[in-house]
Design a protein around this motif. Structure first.
Motif, PDB file in Angstrom:
ATOM      1  N   ALA A  57      11.076  27.749  11.821  1.00  0.00           N
ATOM      2  CA  ALA A  57      11.364  27.995  13.233  1.00  0.00           C
ATOM      3  C   ALA A  57      10.563  29.175  13.773  1.00  0.00           C
ATOM      4  O   ALA A  57      10.199  29.204  14.960  1.00  0.00           O
ATOM      5  N   LEU A  58      10.267  30.150  12.926  1.00  0.00           N
ATOM      6  CA  LEU A  58       9.448  31.291  13.334  1.00  0.00           C
ATOM      7  C   LEU A  58       7.958  30.953  13.311  1.00  0.00           C
ATOM      8  O   LEU A  58       7.189  31.463  14.127  1.00  0.00           O
ATOM      9  N   LEU A  59       7.556  30.093  12.384  1.00  0.00           N
ATOM     10  CA  LEU A  59       6.143  29.760  12.225  1.00  0.00           C
ATOM     11  C   LEU A  59       5.631  28.844  13.336  1.00  0.00           C
ATOM     12  O   LEU A  59       4.497  29.012  13.809  1.00  0.00           O
ATOM     13  N   VAL A  60       6.439  27.868  13.757  1.00  0.00           N
ATOM     14  CA  VAL A  60       5.983  26.866  14.733  1.00  0.00           C
ATOM     15  C   VAL A  60       5.500  27.492  16.037  1.00  0.00           C
ATOM     16  O   VAL A  60       4.404  27.164  16.515  1.00  0.00           O
ATOM     17  N   PRO A  61       6.253  28.394  16.667  1.00  0.00           N
ATOM     18  CA  PRO A  61       5.735  28.989  17.913  1.00  0.00           C
ATOM     19  C   PRO A  61       4.483  29.834  17.703  1.00  0.00           C
ATOM     20  O   PRO A  61       3.638  29.924  18.598  1.00  0.00           O
ATOM     21  N   LEU A  62       4.328  30.436  16.521  1.00  0.00           N
ATOM     22  CA  LEU A  62       3.120  31.204  16.241  1.00  0.00           C
ATOM     23  C   LEU A  62       1.900  30.293  16.197  1.00  0.00           C
ATOM     24  O   LEU A  62       0.825  30.645  16.696  1.00  0.00           O
ATOM     25  N   ILE A  63       2.069  29.113  15.601  1.00  0.00           N
ATOM     26  CA  ILE A  63       0.979  28.138  15.573  1.00  0.00           C
ATOM     27  C   ILE A  63       0.706  27.614  16.971  1.00  0.00           C
ATOM     28  O   ILE A  63      -0.449  27.389  17.358  1.00  0.00           O
ATOM     29  N   ALA A  64       1.764  27.432  17.773  1.00  0.00           N
ATOM     30  CA  ALA A  64       1.588  26.944  19.146  1.00  0.00           C
ATOM     31  C   ALA A  64       0.813  27.948  20.000  1.00  0.00           C
ATOM     32  O   ALA A  64      -0.013  27.561  20.833  1.00  0.00           O
ATOM     33  N   ILE A  65       1.058  29.228  19.798  1.00  0.00           N
ATOM     34  CA  ILE A  65       0.360  30.263  20.575  1.00  0.00           C
ATOM     35  C   ILE A  65      -1.104  30.360  20.163  1.00  0.00           C
ATOM     36  O   ILE A  65      -1.995  30.501  21.006  1.00  0.00           O
ATOM     37  N   PRO A  67      -3.170  27.978  17.861  1.00  0.00           N
ATOM     38  CA  PRO A  67      -3.244  26.808  16.974  1.00  0.00           C
ATOM     39  C   PRO A  67      -4.441  26.799  16.036  1.00  0.00           C
ATOM     40  O   PRO A  67      -4.337  26.292  14.914  1.00  0.00           O
ATOM     41  N   ARG A  68      -5.573  27.340  16.471  1.00  0.00           N
ATOM     42  CA  ARG A  68      -6.782  27.284  15.651  1.00  0.00           C
ATOM     43  C   ARG A  68      -7.224  28.658  15.178  1.00  0.00           C
ATOM     44  O   ARG A  68      -7.505  28.844  13.993  1.00  0.00           O
ATOM     45  N   ARG A  69      -7.284  29.606  16.089  1.00  0.00           N
ATOM     46  CA  ARG A  69      -7.703  30.962  15.737  1.00  0.00           C
ATOM     47  C   ARG A  69      -6.743  31.970  16.353  1.00  0.00           C
ATOM     48  O   ARG A  69      -6.208  31.758  17.436  1.00  0.00           O
ATOM     49  N   VAL A  70      -6.547  33.062  15.614  1.00  0.00           N
ATOM     50  CA  VAL A  70      -5.577  34.079  16.035  1.00  0.00           C
ATOM     51  C   VAL A  70      -6.273  35.032  17.000  1.00  0.00           C
ATOM     52  O   VAL A  70      -6.845  36.051  16.591  1.00  0.00           O
ATOM     53  N   THR A  71      -6.250  34.695  18.276  1.00  0.00           N
ATOM     54  CA  THR A  71      -6.947  35.491  19.283  1.00  0.00           C
ATOM     55  C   THR A  71      -6.036  35.993  20.392  1.00  0.00           C
ATOM     56  O   THR A  71      -6.436  36.856  21.164  1.00  0.00           O
ATOM     57  N   ARG A  72      -4.805  35.442  20.489  1.00  0.00           N
ATOM     58  CA  ARG A  72      -3.896  35.850  21.553  1.00  0.00           C
ATOM     59  C   ARG A  72      -2.646  36.465  20.941  1.00  0.00           C
ATOM     60  O   ARG A  72      -2.136  36.001  19.924  1.00  0.00           O
ATOM     61  N   GLN A  73      -2.151  37.504  21.598  1.00  0.00           N
ATOM     62  CA  GLN A  73      -0.941  38.163  21.120  1.00  0.00           C
ATOM     63  C   GLN A  73      -0.082  38.574  22.305  1.00  0.00           C
ATOM     64  O   GLN A  73      -0.564  39.187  23.257  1.00  0.00           O
ATOM     65  N   THR A  74       1.187  38.208  22.249  1.00  0.00           N
ATOM     66  CA  THR A  74       2.173  38.656  23.218  1.00  0.00           C
ATOM     67  C   THR A  74       3.229  39.472  22.480  1.00  0.00           C
ATOM     68  O   THR A  74       3.256  39.504  21.245  1.00  0.00           O
ATOM     69  N   ARG A  75       4.082  40.100  23.222  1.00  0.00           N
ATOM     70  CA  ARG A  75       5.158  40.858  22.582  1.00  0.00           C
ATOM     71  C   ARG A  75       6.036  39.931  21.750  1.00  0.00           C
ATOM     72  O   ARG A  75       6.443  40.270  20.642  1.00  0.00           O
ATOM     73  N   LEU A  76       6.298  38.741  22.285  1.00  0.00           N
ATOM     74  CA  LEU A  76       7.127  37.783  21.554  1.00  0.00           C
ATOM     75  C   LEU A  76       6.437  37.340  20.270  1.00  0.00           C
ATOM     76  O   LEU A  76       7.073  37.270  19.212  1.00  0.00           O
ATOM     77  N   SER A  77       5.155  37.004  20.342  1.00  0.00           N
ATOM     78  CA  SER A  77       4.450  36.540  19.152  1.00  0.00           C
ATOM     79  C   SER A  77       4.394  37.634  18.094  1.00  0.00           C
ATOM     80  O   SER A  77       4.473  37.354  16.891  1.00  0.00           O
ATOM     81  N   LYS A 143      -5.521  42.388  17.057  1.00  0.00           N
ATOM     82  CA  LYS A 143      -6.060  43.689  17.436  1.00  0.00           C
ATOM     83  C   LYS A 143      -7.361  43.978  16.698  1.00  0.00           C
ATOM     84  O   LYS A 143      -8.329  44.491  17.268  1.00  0.00           O
ATOM     85  N   ARG A 144      -7.414  43.642  15.407  1.00  0.00           N
ATOM     86  CA  ARG A 144      -8.603  43.952  14.609  1.00  0.00           C
ATOM     87  C   ARG A 144      -9.841  43.240  15.119  1.00  0.00           C
ATOM     88  O   ARG A 144     -10.949  43.778  15.037  1.00  0.00           O
ATOM     89  N   THR A 145      -9.688  42.021  15.616  1.00  0.00           N
ATOM     90  CA  THR A 145     -10.868  41.256  16.025  1.00  0.00           C
ATOM     91  C   THR A 145     -11.129  41.285  17.516  1.00  0.00           C
ATOM     92  O   THR A 145     -12.268  41.095  17.943  1.00  0.00           O
ATOM     93  N   GLN A 146     -10.115  41.531  18.315  1.00  0.00           N
ATOM     94  CA  GLN A 146     -10.279  41.432  19.758  1.00  0.00           C
ATOM     95  C   GLN A 146     -10.472  42.776  20.453  1.00  0.00           C
ATOM     96  O   GLN A 146     -10.729  42.814  21.648  1.00  0.00           O
ATOM     97  N   SER A 147     -10.332  43.870  19.735  1.00  0.00           N
ATOM     98  CA  SER A 147     -10.481  45.197  20.322  1.00  0.00           C
ATOM     99  C   SER A 147     -11.664  45.924  19.711  1.00  0.00           C
ATOM    100  O   SER A 147     -12.012  45.704  18.541  1.00  0.00           O
ATOM    101  N   GLY A 148     -12.265  46.797  20.474  1.00  0.00           N
ATOM    102  CA  GLY A 148     -13.303  47.661  19.943  1.00  0.00           C
ATOM    103  C   GLY A 148     -12.711  48.676  18.987  1.00  0.00           C
ATOM    104  O   GLY A 148     -11.518  48.989  19.050  1.00  0.00           O
TER     105      GLY A 148
END
Length: 238
Positions: A57-65, A67-77, A143-148
């Motif tokens: 139940a915790l993993l499914v929404p993370l994949i939905a946010i 799905p392919r690459r980890v580039t977006r982050q919200t407080r909920l995620s 943060k590691r990949t999307q920020s300077g």
């Protein structure tokens, strides 16, 4: 590399279009879930499908946010990802506690099942803490990949690539300074494996207090599994 290019890399995101692939982290989590499902009944901290259902139940929404690459982050995620790691790690530590209790109390049961259960707990320990290091270090994978670099939080770990800039060219070109290298999940799983086998840091050093606490907990858990649990289970086989 010119000084201008180096300065630009400090100011601007490095891998904004790509980020880390989602698949490795998802597979690692699913393996941990499968290992828990396969544990002997006496090592379960809750009814067999309760903890895996919560993890899914915790993993499914993370994949939905992502799905392919980890580039977006919200407080909920961010909350969901940290909660998922916590559930995997705590349920496994609970299983380890139950295993040690059964052995010390003499309720050993089937020696082969205990030996297999100890291996499952050890492997899950490696995955859980590898994911924890991956989620926490320098603000997490997004943060590691999307920020300077100038925008990153302080590092929790110092990798060898972070100090290779002044070595021979073929080594230095892969360093954090010259190639803008950042650690990925595989790097943190490697840290977790070496910490679980050597019971101490090897080539990657913890820098923050939380990293030291996590590595200490992992080392003690791995030591108990390797020395007490496996040794006792083997003796039951005799």
């Amino acid at each position: 590399m010119s000084a201008d290019r180096a300065e630009a890399r400090t100011r601007h995101p490095r891998h904004q279009r790509r980020g880390e692939a989602r698949l490795p982290a998802a597979v690692a989590t699913l393996v941990a879930i499968a290992l828990y499902l396969a544990l002997p009944e006496q090592l379960l901290v809750a009814p067999r499908f309760v903890v895996p259902a919560l993890e899914i139940a915790l993993l499914v929404p993370l994949i939905a946010i992502n799905p392919r690459r980890v580039t977006r982050q919200t407080r909920l995620s961010r909350i969901l990802s940290l909660a998922l790691v916590a559930v995997v790690a705590l349920s496994n530590l609970g299983a380890l506690g139950l295993l040690i209790h059964d052995l010390v109390a003499g309720a050993a049961g089937d020696g082969k099942a205990l030996l297999l259960g100890a291996l499952q707990v050890w492997l899950t320990n490696v995955i859980a803490f590898g994911l924890a290091y991956w989620e926490l270090d320098r603000g997490g994978p997004v943060k590691r990949t999307q920020s300077g670099r100038a925008d990153l939080p302080l590092a929790d770990f110092r990798f060898s690539q972070d100090e290779n800039a002044d070595t021979v060219e073929e080594v230095a070109e892969g360093s954090s300074v010259k190639s803008d290298w950042v650690p990925a999940l595989l790097d943190y799983l490697y840290v977790s494996v070496t910490n679980s086998t050597a019971f101490s840091p090897t080539d990657t050093m913890p820098l923050s207090s939380r990293a030291k606490v996590l590595m200490a907990v992992q080392s003690v858990a791995a030591l108990l599994t390797s020395l007490l649990v496996i040794a006792r289970a083997v003796s039951v086989l005799k």
